[in-house]
Design a protein around this motif. Structure first.
Motif, PDB file in Angstrom:
ATOM      1  N   TRP A   1      27.762  -4.627 -36.017  1.00 39.46           N
ATOM      2  CA  TRP A   1      26.810  -3.545 -36.244  1.00 39.46           C
ATOM      3  C   TRP A   1      27.445  -2.221 -35.843  1.00 39.46           C
ATOM      4  CZ3 TRP A   1      22.243  -3.547 -38.604  1.00 39.46           C
ATOM      5  CH2 TRP A   1      21.559  -4.752 -38.750  1.00 39.46           C
ATOM      6  N   GLY A   2      27.062  -1.183 -36.547  1.00 42.01           N
ATOM      7  CA  GLY A   2      27.530   0.147 -36.211  1.00 42.01           C
ATOM      8  C   GLY A   2      26.504   1.192 -36.597  1.00 42.01           C
ATOM      9  N   THR A   3      26.805   2.434 -36.229  1.00 45.22           N
ATOM     10  CA  THR A   3      25.935   3.567 -36.550  1.00 45.22           C
ATOM     11  C   THR A   3      26.784   4.651 -37.199  1.00 45.22           C
ATOM     12  OG1 THR A   3      24.552   3.060 -34.640  1.00 45.22           O
ATOM     13  CG2 THR A   3      24.324   5.266 -35.591  1.00 45.22           C
ATOM     14  N   VAL A   4      26.284   5.206 -38.319  1.00 45.21           N
ATOM     15  CA  VAL A   4      26.999   6.287 -38.983  1.00 45.21           C
ATOM     16  C   VAL A   4      26.923   7.516 -38.085  1.00 45.21           C
ATOM     17  CG1 VAL A   4      27.058   7.804 -41.002  1.00 45.21           C
ATOM     18  CG2 VAL A   4      26.488   5.378 -41.270  1.00 45.21           C
ATOM     19  N   VAL A   5      28.079   8.079 -37.746  1.00 46.64           N
ATOM     20  CA  VAL A   5      28.135   9.266 -36.896  1.00 46.64           C
ATOM     21  C   VAL A   5      28.145  10.528 -37.751  1.00 46.64           C
ATOM     22  CG1 VAL A   5      29.491  10.499 -35.143  1.00 46.64           C
ATOM     23  CG2 VAL A   5      29.314   7.997 -35.065  1.00 46.64           C
ATOM     24  N   SER A   6      28.945  10.518 -38.812  1.00 49.70           N
ATOM     25  CA  SER A   6      28.992  11.673 -39.721  1.00 49.70           C
ATOM     26  C   SER A   6      29.332  11.166 -41.115  1.00 49.70           C
ATOM     27  CB  SER A   6      30.028  12.700 -39.252  1.00 49.70           C
ATOM     28  OG  SER A   6      31.331  12.166 -39.369  1.00 49.70           O
TER      29      SER A   6
ATOM     30  N   PRO B   1      33.710   6.737 -31.933  1.00 45.19           N
ATOM     31  CA  PRO B   1      33.741   6.231 -33.315  1.00 45.19           C
ATOM     32  C   PRO B   1      35.101   5.632 -33.645  1.00 45.19           C
ATOM     33  CG  PRO B   1      32.920   8.501 -33.242  1.00 45.19           C
ATOM     34  CD  PRO B   1      33.452   8.175 -31.880  1.00 45.19           C
ATOM     35  N   LEU B   2      35.126   4.799 -34.681  1.00 42.94           N
ATOM     36  CA  LEU B   2      36.386   4.257 -35.170  1.00 42.94           C
ATOM     37  C   LEU B   2      37.285   5.392 -35.641  1.00 42.94           C
ATOM     38  CD1 LEU B   2      35.048   1.300 -37.359  1.00 42.94           C
ATOM     39  CD2 LEU B   2      36.155   1.132 -35.127  1.00 42.94           C
TER      40      LEU B   2
ATOM     41  N   ARG C   1      41.129  -2.713 -40.589  1.00 42.18           N
ATOM     42  CA  ARG C   1      40.440  -1.909 -41.602  1.00 42.18           C
ATOM     43  C   ARG C   1      38.955  -2.171 -41.512  1.00 42.18           C
ATOM     44  NH1 ARG C   1      44.361  -2.144 -46.875  1.00 42.18           N
ATOM     45  NH2 ARG C   1      46.196  -1.487 -45.749  1.00 42.18           N
ATOM     46  N   ALA C   2      38.193  -1.116 -41.690  1.00 42.46           N
ATOM     47  CA  ALA C   2      36.736  -1.217 -41.620  1.00 42.46           C
ATOM     48  C   ALA C   2      36.142  -0.894 -42.991  1.00 42.46           C
ATOM     49  CB  ALA C   2      36.190  -0.244 -40.569  1.00 42.46           C
ATOM     50  N   THR C   3      35.148  -1.697 -43.391  1.00 45.51           N
ATOM     51  CA  THR C   3      34.412  -1.468 -44.626  1.00 45.51           C
ATOM     52  C   THR C   3      32.929  -1.613 -44.338  1.00 45.51           C
ATOM     53  OG1 THR C   3      36.219  -2.398 -45.938  1.00 45.51           O
ATOM     54  CG2 THR C   3      34.078  -2.199 -47.013  1.00 45.51           C
TER      55      THR C   3
END
Length: 196
Positions: free
Chosen positions: A27-32, A46-47, A72-74
Motif C-alpha cells: 500500500w502507498g499514498t500518492v504524494v504528488s 517517498p520512493l 521498480r514501482a508500478t
C-alpha cells in the motif's frame, strides 16, 4: 587464508537479489502528481523516482496499490474505500424506510444502494445527490442501471443515471414512470468513480 564467512555473504547477496526479483504489492499514498511520487506505508520518505502507473487521474492523498519488482514501482490500482455516506434526497424525494440511499467508494468503484420515494414536486432530474466528499471524476452522465419501480401494485421500469457534473441521480432514457407521487425507485448499482 580464505574468508570462512564468504559463503554466508554470497548467500545473503543471492537471497537479496531473489527478493528484489520477486514481485510483491504494498500500500502507498500518492504524494504528488507532477512529478508522480508515492510513499509506501511505513516509509519515512517517498520512493525515489516516478513509478509507472496503470491508473489514470491520480490525486495527492489517494491510496494506491504499488507493485514492486527489481527496484521498480508500478501503481497497479486504487485502494480507496470510503465509509458509507447518505445520498441527499432531491426536492420532493424522501428515503424509503429501511432502505436509506447511501454510497461509498471501494477500490475505485462507486457503490450505491437504497431506495427513494417520489413525493410532491419530485423531479426526475434530481432524485438525490452524491455528497461532495465522495471522490468522483469526470463530467459526463453515466448509466447506473435499469430498475423495477413500484407504486402500490403498479410496476414499471426506469433507467437511472448519475450526472457527474451536477452529482445528481436522475431518471432518463427509457422509463414508464408517470407524473404522480408514490413511486419507489431503487438506487443500486456500481460504476467506476473515475470517468475521465
Amino acid at each position: 587464508m580464505p574468508d570462512q564467512f564468504s559463503w554466508i555473504v554470497d548467500r545473503i547477496v543471492a537471497l537479496a537479489a531473489g527478493l528484489r526479483a520477486t514481485p510483491h504489492v504494498e500500500w502507498g499514498t500518492v504524494v504528488s502528481t507532477a512529478p508522480l511520487t508515492v510513499q509506501l506505508d511505513g516509509d519515512v520518505d517517498p520512493l525515489l523516482g516516478s513509478p509507472s502507473k496503470l491508473a489514470a487521474g491520480l490525486m495527492p492523498g489517494e491510496r494506491v496499490f504499488v507493485l514492486l519488482q527489481n527496484r521498480r514501482a508500478t501503481i497497479i490500482g486504487r485502494g480507496e474505500t470510503s465509509e458509507w455516506v447518505p445520498i441527499t434526497p432531491g426536492p420532493g424525494w424522501t428515503a424509503v424506510s429501511g432502505h436509506t440511499p447511501r454510497c461509498r467508494v471501494v477500490g475505485g468503484w462507486l457503490v450505491l444502494e437504497g431506495a427513494l420515494l417520489r413525493g410532491s414536486g419530485g423531479a426526475l432530474t434530481n432524485l438525490g445527490s452524491i455528497p461532495a466528499g465522495v471522490p468522483l471524476r469526470g463530467g459526463k452522465t453515466v448509466f447506473i442501471g435499469g430498475h423495477t419501480i413500484a407504486k402500490g401494485t403498479t410496476y414499471g421500469v426506469a433507467e437511472v443515471y448519475l450526472s457527474l457534473a451536477s452529482r445528481n441521480l436522475q431518471i432518463s432514457g427509457y422509463s414508464n414512470i408517470d407524473s404522480t407521487t408514490g413511486w419507489v425507485v431503487p438506487i443500486s448499482g456500481n460504476m467506476l468513480a473515475d470517468q475521465t
